[in-house]
Design a protein around this motif. Sequence first.
Motif, PDB file in Angstrom:
ATOM      1  N   ILE A  83       4.224  -8.448  -5.379  1.00 46.99           N
ATOM      2  CA  ILE A  83       3.079  -8.138  -4.513  1.00 46.99           C
ATOM      3  C   ILE A  83       2.809  -9.332  -3.608  1.00 46.99           C
ATOM      4  O   ILE A  83       2.751 -10.478  -4.060  1.00 46.99           O
ATOM      5  N   TYR A  84       2.620  -9.045  -2.326  1.00 48.81           N
ATOM      6  CA  TYR A  84       2.438 -10.099  -1.338  1.00 48.81           C
ATOM      7  C   TYR A  84       1.108  -9.927  -0.593  1.00 48.81           C
ATOM      8  O   TYR A  84       0.671  -8.802  -0.335  1.00 48.81           O
ATOM      9  N   VAL A  85       0.499 -11.051  -0.252  1.00 49.35           N
ATOM     10  CA  VAL A  85      -0.727 -11.035   0.552  1.00 49.35           C
ATOM     11  C   VAL A  85      -0.363 -10.654   1.986  1.00 49.35           C
ATOM     12  O   VAL A  85       0.583 -11.218   2.555  1.00 49.35           O
TER      13      VAL A  85
ATOM     14  N   LEU B  74      -4.971  -5.397   2.080  1.00 50.50           N
ATOM     15  CA  LEU B  74      -4.998  -6.852   1.910  1.00 50.50           C
ATOM     16  C   LEU B  74      -3.773  -7.372   1.155  1.00 50.50           C
ATOM     17  O   LEU B  74      -3.437  -8.556   1.271  1.00 50.50           O
ATOM     18  N   VAL B  75      -3.129  -6.508   0.377  1.00 49.41           N
ATOM     19  CA  VAL B  75      -1.873  -6.884  -0.298  1.00 49.41           C
ATOM     20  C   VAL B  75      -0.875  -5.741  -0.125  1.00 49.41           C
ATOM     21  O   VAL B  75      -1.260  -4.604   0.171  1.00 49.41           O
ATOM     22  N   ARG B  76       0.414  -6.070  -0.318  1.00 55.76           N
ATOM     23  CA  ARG B  76       1.458  -5.060  -0.180  1.00 55.76           C
ATOM     24  C   ARG B  76       2.486  -5.231  -1.296  1.00 55.76           C
ATOM     25  O   ARG B  76       3.070  -6.313  -1.452  1.00 55.76           O
TER      26      ARG B  76
ATOM     27  N   LYS C 279      -2.748 -17.234   0.788  1.00 55.64           N
ATOM     28  CA  LYS C 279      -2.290 -17.176   2.173  1.00 55.64           C
ATOM     29  C   LYS C 279      -1.463 -15.934   2.474  1.00 55.64           C
ATOM     30  O   LYS C 279      -0.828 -15.359   1.590  1.00 55.64           O
ATOM     31  N   SER C 280      -1.472 -15.551   3.748  1.00 52.74           N
ATOM     32  CA  SER C 280      -0.671 -14.428   4.193  1.00 52.74           C
ATOM     33  C   SER C 280       0.803 -14.689   3.893  1.00 52.74           C
ATOM     34  O   SER C 280       1.331 -15.771   4.151  1.00 52.74           O
TER      35      SER C 280
ATOM     36  N   LEU D 148      -5.661  -5.113  -7.904  1.00 55.64           N
ATOM     37  CA  LEU D 148      -4.649  -5.207  -6.847  1.00 55.64           C
ATOM     38  C   LEU D 148      -4.382  -3.848  -6.207  1.00 55.64           C
ATOM     39  O   LEU D 148      -4.082  -3.773  -5.008  1.00 55.64           O
ATOM     40  N   ARG D 149      -4.520  -2.769  -6.987  1.00 55.71           N
ATOM     41  CA  ARG D 149      -4.343  -1.430  -6.401  1.00 55.71           C
ATOM     42  C   ARG D 149      -5.439  -1.141  -5.376  1.00 55.71           C
ATOM     43  O   ARG D 149      -5.181  -0.535  -4.335  1.00 55.71           O
TER      44      ARG D 149
END
Length: 228
Positions: free
Chosen positions: A81-83, A72-74, A39-40, A64-65
């Motif tokens: 790392i977050y969605v 899509l992730v940060r 989820k976001s 993830l990179r």
Amino acid sequence: MRMGGGDNALLPVAPVFLKSLRDHVYGLVRDAILSGRLKSGEKLNERHLAGQLGISTTPLKEALRVLEAEGLVRPEPRRGIYVTFNAGQAEEMMLARAAIESMIARQAAKRVKDEDVAVMRELIVEMRTGLETVDVLQFIALNERFHNVIHEASGCGYLRRLQGGQSIYTHAARLSVLSEERERFLAVEEHEAIANAIVDRDPDLAERLMRDHVIRSGEKHLVRVSQA
């Protein structure tokens, strides 16, 4: 051949295999994000995810990179790392796909050949025949082949390249929406109407029907992403 221990007992894994694993992991995590299973705002526990996938964290970090580059992730310094994918992004992707696909369908109606028509008709028969018995993934494969025939019939190089950029969203949306039997029936009906418009060389109708098809199914996916 010496099979025992020592420095030369095993050769390093070829880079092609490492890349394939990264790409496979990328696809799995990406689909989980785009379908709403991740989820976001959710923080991704890399060790936990790697354990679930049965891999080390190295190919996961590489995947993830790529997902970060796609927005899509940060990563957040010292936090993790977050969605970041949310319903707003899903809506933008759906609208972009609707615009591109509808223009491709319009051009296909102008340029379609008899062999393209034959393949479209065959795929619709296969989809209709397998509505109740076919595996969902098989149905999605038929669905994607149908759209690919239209892409090829259009003769559009530039628009098809743009559409290729939407593929990360499109496949995940289909997985989400077409798991429902009613949606599969609607998809076949809409595909047949689109095919008929293309066969009749009616660009305006083909464009409108394709746009309506993409937006209707996309809005269904938006509901699922919002509720996930």
